[in-house]
Write a protein that holds these residues in place. Structure first.
Motif, PDB file in Angstrom:
ATOM      1  N   VAL A  32       0.843  -1.213   0.000  1.00  0.00           N
ATOM      2  CA  VAL A  32       0.000   0.000   0.000  1.00  0.00           C
ATOM      3  C   VAL A  32       0.877   1.262   0.000  1.00  0.00           C
ATOM      4  CG1 VAL A  32      -1.800   1.294   1.217  1.00  0.00           C
ATOM      5  CG2 VAL A  32      -1.867  -1.210   1.186  1.00  0.00           C
ATOM      6  N   PHE A  33       0.734   2.066  -1.043  1.00  0.00           N
ATOM      7  CA  PHE A  33       1.468   3.330  -1.180  1.00  0.00           C
ATOM      8  C   PHE A  33       0.460   4.474  -1.200  1.00  0.00           C
ATOM      9  CE2 PHE A  33       5.828   2.182  -2.802  1.00  0.00           C
ATOM     10  CZ  PHE A  33       5.690   0.798  -2.755  1.00  0.00           C
ATOM     11  N   THR A  34       0.927   5.684  -0.896  1.00  0.00           N
ATOM     12  CA  THR A  34       0.054   6.844  -1.112  1.00  0.00           C
ATOM     13  C   THR A  34       0.237   7.312  -2.555  1.00  0.00           C
ATOM     14  OG1 THR A  34       1.733   8.436  -0.414  1.00  0.00           O
ATOM     15  CG2 THR A  34       0.265   7.578   1.289  1.00  0.00           C
ATOM     16  N   ALA A  35      -0.847   7.797  -3.168  1.00  0.00           N
ATOM     17  CA  ALA A  35      -0.794   8.194  -4.579  1.00  0.00           C
ATOM     18  C   ALA A  35      -0.288   9.626  -4.733  1.00  0.00           C
ATOM     19  CB  ALA A  35      -2.186   8.067  -5.199  1.00  0.00           C
ATOM     20  N   SER A  36       0.330   9.869  -5.857  1.00  0.00           N
ATOM     21  CA  SER A  36       0.866  11.200  -6.135  1.00  0.00           C
ATOM     22  C   SER A  36      -0.231  12.273  -6.102  1.00  0.00           C
ATOM     23  CB  SER A  36       1.515  11.183  -7.520  1.00  0.00           C
ATOM     24  OG  SER A  36       1.965  12.469  -7.849  1.00  0.00           O
ATOM     25  N   GLY A  37       0.115  13.398  -5.505  1.00  0.00           N
ATOM     26  CA  GLY A  37      -0.787  14.551  -5.523  1.00  0.00           C
ATOM     27  C   GLY A  37      -1.736  14.595  -4.343  1.00  0.00           C
ATOM     28  N   CYS A  38      -1.815  13.511  -3.567  1.00  0.00           N
ATOM     29  CA  CYS A  38      -2.791  13.464  -2.464  1.00  0.00           C
ATOM     30  C   CYS A  38      -2.103  13.469  -1.112  1.00  0.00           C
ATOM     31  CB  CYS A  38      -3.666  12.226  -2.607  1.00  0.00           C
ATOM     32  SG  CYS A  38      -4.533  12.216  -4.173  1.00  0.00           S
ATOM     33  N   ALA A  39      -0.783  13.474  -1.092  1.00  0.00           N
ATOM     34  CA  ALA A  39      -0.089  13.418   0.193  1.00  0.00           C
ATOM     35  C   ALA A  39       1.154  14.305   0.169  1.00  0.00           C
ATOM     36  CB  ALA A  39       0.309  11.970   0.496  1.00  0.00           C
ATOM     37  N   ALA A  40       1.188  15.267  -0.748  1.00  0.00           N
ATOM     38  CA  ALA A  40       2.365  16.149  -0.911  1.00  0.00           C
ATOM     39  C   ALA A  40       3.630  15.293  -0.882  1.00  0.00           C
ATOM     40  CB  ALA A  40       2.352  17.240   0.136  1.00  0.00           C
ATOM     41  N   SER A  41       4.536  15.562   0.080  1.00  0.00           N
ATOM     42  CA  SER A  41       5.732  14.716   0.191  1.00  0.00           C
ATOM     43  C   SER A  41       5.696  13.890   1.461  1.00  0.00           C
ATOM     44  CB  SER A  41       6.991  15.572   0.152  1.00  0.00           C
ATOM     45  OG  SER A  41       7.086  16.189  -1.105  1.00  0.00           O
ATOM     46  N   VAL A  57       5.674   6.416  -0.131  1.00  0.00           N
ATOM     47  CA  VAL A  57       4.972   7.643  -0.519  1.00  0.00           C
ATOM     48  C   VAL A  57       5.359   7.990  -1.960  1.00  0.00           C
ATOM     49  CG1 VAL A  57       4.897  10.148  -0.123  1.00  0.00           C
ATOM     50  CG2 VAL A  57       4.808   8.566   1.821  1.00  0.00           C
ATOM     51  N   VAL A  58       4.336   8.171  -2.815  1.00  0.00           N
ATOM     52  CA  VAL A  58       4.602   8.688  -4.158  1.00  0.00           C
ATOM     53  C   VAL A  58       4.396  10.195  -4.065  1.00  0.00           C
ATOM     54  CG1 VAL A  58       4.090   8.540  -6.623  1.00  0.00           C
ATOM     55  CG2 VAL A  58       3.659   6.553  -5.135  1.00  0.00           C
ATOM     56  N   THR A  59       5.438  10.944  -4.315  1.00  0.00           N
ATOM     57  CA  THR A  59       5.375  12.395  -4.079  1.00  0.00           C
ATOM     58  C   THR A  59       4.589  13.108  -5.188  1.00  0.00           C
ATOM     59  OG1 THR A  59       7.517  12.621  -5.159  1.00  0.00           O
ATOM     60  CG2 THR A  59       7.533  12.420  -2.763  1.00  0.00           C
ATOM     61  N   LYS A  60       4.096  14.296  -4.861  1.00  0.00           N
ATOM     62  CA  LYS A  60       3.367  15.136  -5.841  1.00  0.00           C
ATOM     63  C   LYS A  60       4.269  15.372  -7.058  1.00  0.00           C
ATOM     64  CE  LYS A  60       0.704  18.466  -7.603  1.00  0.00           C
ATOM     65  NZ  LYS A  60      -0.404  18.049  -8.469  1.00  0.00           N
ATOM     66  N   LEU A  83     -13.335  16.296  -8.375  1.00  0.00           N
ATOM     67  CA  LEU A  83     -12.587  16.814  -9.519  1.00  0.00           C
ATOM     68  C   LEU A  83     -11.480  17.714  -8.997  1.00  0.00           C
ATOM     69  CD1 LEU A  83     -15.415  18.063 -11.903  1.00  0.00           C
ATOM     70  CD2 LEU A  83     -13.771  16.267 -12.449  1.00  0.00           C
ATOM     71  N   ASN A  84     -10.298  17.627  -9.635  1.00  0.00           N
ATOM     72  CA  ASN A  84      -9.260  18.597  -9.302  1.00  0.00           C
ATOM     73  C   ASN A  84      -8.716  19.199 -10.571  1.00  0.00           C
ATOM     74  OD1 ASN A  84      -6.218  17.928  -9.925  1.00  0.00           O
ATOM     75  ND2 ASN A  84      -7.265  15.961  -9.613  1.00  0.00           N
ATOM     76  N   SER A  85      -8.340  20.441 -10.431  1.00  0.00           N
ATOM     77  CA  SER A  85      -7.649  21.101 -11.539  1.00  0.00           C
ATOM     78  C   SER A  85      -6.526  21.936 -10.924  1.00  0.00           C
ATOM     79  CB  SER A  85      -8.670  21.903 -12.341  1.00  0.00           C
ATOM     80  OG  SER A  85      -8.330  23.185 -12.536  1.00  0.00           O
ATOM     81  N   ILE A  86      -5.617  21.206 -10.241  1.00  0.00           N
ATOM     82  CA  ILE A  86      -4.536  21.877  -9.505  1.00  0.00           C
ATOM     83  C   ILE A  86      -3.543  22.508 -10.478  1.00  0.00           C
ATOM     84  CG2 ILE A  86      -2.710  21.551  -7.757  1.00  0.00           C
ATOM     85  CD1 ILE A  86      -5.651  21.014  -6.769  1.00  0.00           C
ATOM     86  N   GLY A  87      -3.236  21.768 -11.526  1.00  0.00           N
ATOM     87  CA  GLY A  87      -2.342  22.331 -12.543  1.00  0.00           C
ATOM     88  C   GLY A  87      -0.885  22.313 -12.141  1.00  0.00           C
ATOM     89  N   LEU A  88      -0.470  21.185 -11.511  1.00  0.00           N
ATOM     90  CA  LEU A  88       0.954  20.949 -11.244  1.00  0.00           C
ATOM     91  C   LEU A  88       1.596  22.013 -10.354  1.00  0.00           C
ATOM     92  CD1 LEU A  88       1.499  19.690 -14.800  1.00  0.00           C
ATOM     93  CD2 LEU A  88       2.528  18.483 -12.885  1.00  0.00           C
ATOM     94  N   GLN A  89       0.871  22.454  -9.345  1.00  0.00           N
ATOM     95  CA  GLN A  89       1.468  23.388  -8.386  1.00  0.00           C
ATOM     96  C   GLN A  89       2.648  22.713  -7.687  1.00  0.00           C
ATOM     97  OE1 GLN A  89      -1.132  24.487  -5.183  1.00  0.00           O
ATOM     98  NE2 GLN A  89       0.441  25.670  -4.145  1.00  0.00           N
ATOM     99  N   GLY A  90       3.737  23.431  -7.508  1.00  0.00           N
ATOM    100  CA  GLY A  90       4.873  22.828  -6.797  1.00  0.00           C
ATOM    101  C   GLY A  90       6.069  23.750  -6.757  1.00  0.00           C
ATOM    102  N   PRO A  91       7.069  23.394  -5.923  1.00  0.00           N
ATOM    103  CA  PRO A  91       8.213  24.293  -5.707  1.00  0.00           C
ATOM    104  C   PRO A  91       9.321  24.163  -6.745  1.00  0.00           C
ATOM    105  CG  PRO A  91       8.394  22.360  -4.290  1.00  0.00           C
ATOM    106  CD  PRO A  91       7.116  22.197  -5.070  1.00  0.00           C
ATOM    107  N   GLY A  92       9.207  23.156  -7.629  1.00  0.00           N
ATOM    108  CA  GLY A  92      10.310  22.913  -8.580  1.00  0.00           C
ATOM    109  C   GLY A  92      11.281  21.892  -8.002  1.00  0.00           C
ATOM    110  N   ILE A  93      11.990  21.203  -8.889  1.00  0.00           N
ATOM    111  CA  ILE A  93      12.792  20.046  -8.480  1.00  0.00           C
ATOM    112  C   ILE A  93      13.911  20.398  -7.489  1.00  0.00           C
ATOM    113  CG2 ILE A  93      14.304  20.180 -10.524  1.00  0.00           C
ATOM    114  CD1 ILE A  93      13.301  16.795  -9.287  1.00  0.00           C
TER     115      ILE A  93
END
Ligand code: RRO
Length: 351
Positions: A32-41, A57-60, A83-93
């Motif tokens: 059991v893993f957490t899915a990307s986008g639902c658990a940040a990091s 944990v699968v990161t956002k 429904l989500n339309s987050i649009g890849l919000q994030g701090p960058g790699i």
């Protein structure tokens, strides 16, 4: 892992179920893993779960540069989903690698890093940046539905998907498993899956959200600022399960993550029976952040109740042929009559 089963009649039984699973060259202690986008990091979920006790944990999905995402509102409830339309919000790699990935490593959490580029070259750069970093796997998100240009949904086109996976394979650390995350919004998911596998993927993550929308009947306009969004939750579980089933049937040796509306151990079991080696859980985390450990426990109980002592025994078991049930035929009436006559003749003789 040792679990306690509470049966309906309140009997308590101790069972041992081996929850380990194989994902390419990795053996993971729990499926059991957490899915990307639902658990940040993962940091926020640590208050509700022992993240070392689940698969990981699968990161956002992370991009090369910081991104604010789409305008709000960018979430909407739907029947049995959202429904989500987050649009890849994030701090960058770079911030992710300096701040978030070290936290997961320090806490001994298995990290699956999800990457999302806007071009083949960006995917390659993102994968290259993971060299020497404490990531266990890469999930290549080629299926985000919330991009401005639908041409960027690489998972909707065989050759575009193949180009991304080839580039990631060349740039990524040599032994790091690469999972391609696919979209259900295609006519033939098996052909996209096989293009990714032929291009060097280790396995596949099935599925990302499916494109949907809601219209607000008060404003009489689309509810999401981005108009469309990705539908997730139990509403898409049968769709996700069908994708896992079809891909496993075509490629039974390919390791698969099953993803889509899993809320209970029995939901997870369905994906494993369809052919998933592990599962990821997402939308349920928004109302039950302790779900990862609960679902893992429920899954181990469900396996034990069905007489299995390992997850691996159950992978793809739903594909076995149905048991042939031969109905018991009644004695042909002629034979019975003959038997009766014979028995009465013997009885007459004895008299
Ligand atoms: O950020 C998002 O809007 C998003 C992504 Br990257 C994705 O892969 N799937 C989704 O439903 N939303």
């Amino acid at each position: 892992m040792s679990v306690t089963i509470r049966r309906q009649e309140r009997q308590i039984k101790h069972v041992n179920v081996d929850m380990s699973t194989k994902l390419g060259n990795l053996t993971i202690a729990d499926p059991v893993f957490t899915a990307s986008g639902c658990a940040a990091s993962g940091q926020e979920l640590a208050a509700f779960n022992d993240l070392t006790a689940i698969g990981g944990v699968v990161t956002k999905s992370i991009q090369l540069n910081a991104r604010a995402g789409r305008a709000t509102p960018r979430m909407a409830e739907t029947p049995s989903g959202m429904l989500n339309s987050i649009g890849l919000q994030g701090p960058g790699i770079d911030i992710f690698l300096n701040r978030d990935l070290p936290w997961l490593a320090e806490h001994e959490v298995t990290a699956v890093v999800s990457i999302a580029g806007q071009s083949v070259e960006e995917y390659s750069k993102l994968a290259g940046k993971l060299r020497g970093k404490p990531a266990s796997m890469i999930e290549v998100n080629i299926s985000c539905p919330n991009v401005e240009d639908r041409g960027q949904v690489f998972a909707c086109d065989k050759s575009a998907a193949a180009s991304v996976i080839q580039a990631v394979k060349r740039a990524a650390p040599a032994s790091m498993p690469i999972f391609a995350k696919l979209s259900p919004d295609v006519t033939d998911i098996v052909s996209i899956a096989s293009a990714c596998m032929d291009s060097g993927a280790t396995g596949l993550s099935l599925i990302n959200t499916t494109l949907g929308m809601v219209i607000d009947t008060t404003t009489m306009r689309p509810l999401l600022a981005g108009v469309t969004g990705g539908l997730s939750g139990p509403a898409i579980r049968p769709l996700a399960l069908r994708c896992v089933w079809q891909v496993h049937q075509a490629m039974p040796d390919v390791p698969l993550f099953g993803i889509g509306g899993i809320r209970t151990g029995l939901d997870a079991l369905q994906f494993i029976l369809a052919g998933a080696s592990a599962v990821q859980i997402g939308t349920v985390l928004f109302n039950d952040p302790g779900a990862p450990q609960r679902i893992s426990r429920e899954l181990s109980e469900a396996l034990a109740e069905r007489g299995m002592d390992s997850v691996q025994q159950a992978i793809g078991l739903g594909h076995r042929p149905p048991e042939v049930i031969v109905p018991e035929l009644p004695e042909p009436p002629g034979d019975t009559r003959e038997d009766e006559l014979y028995e009465s003749a013997v009885a007459d003789d004895e008299d």
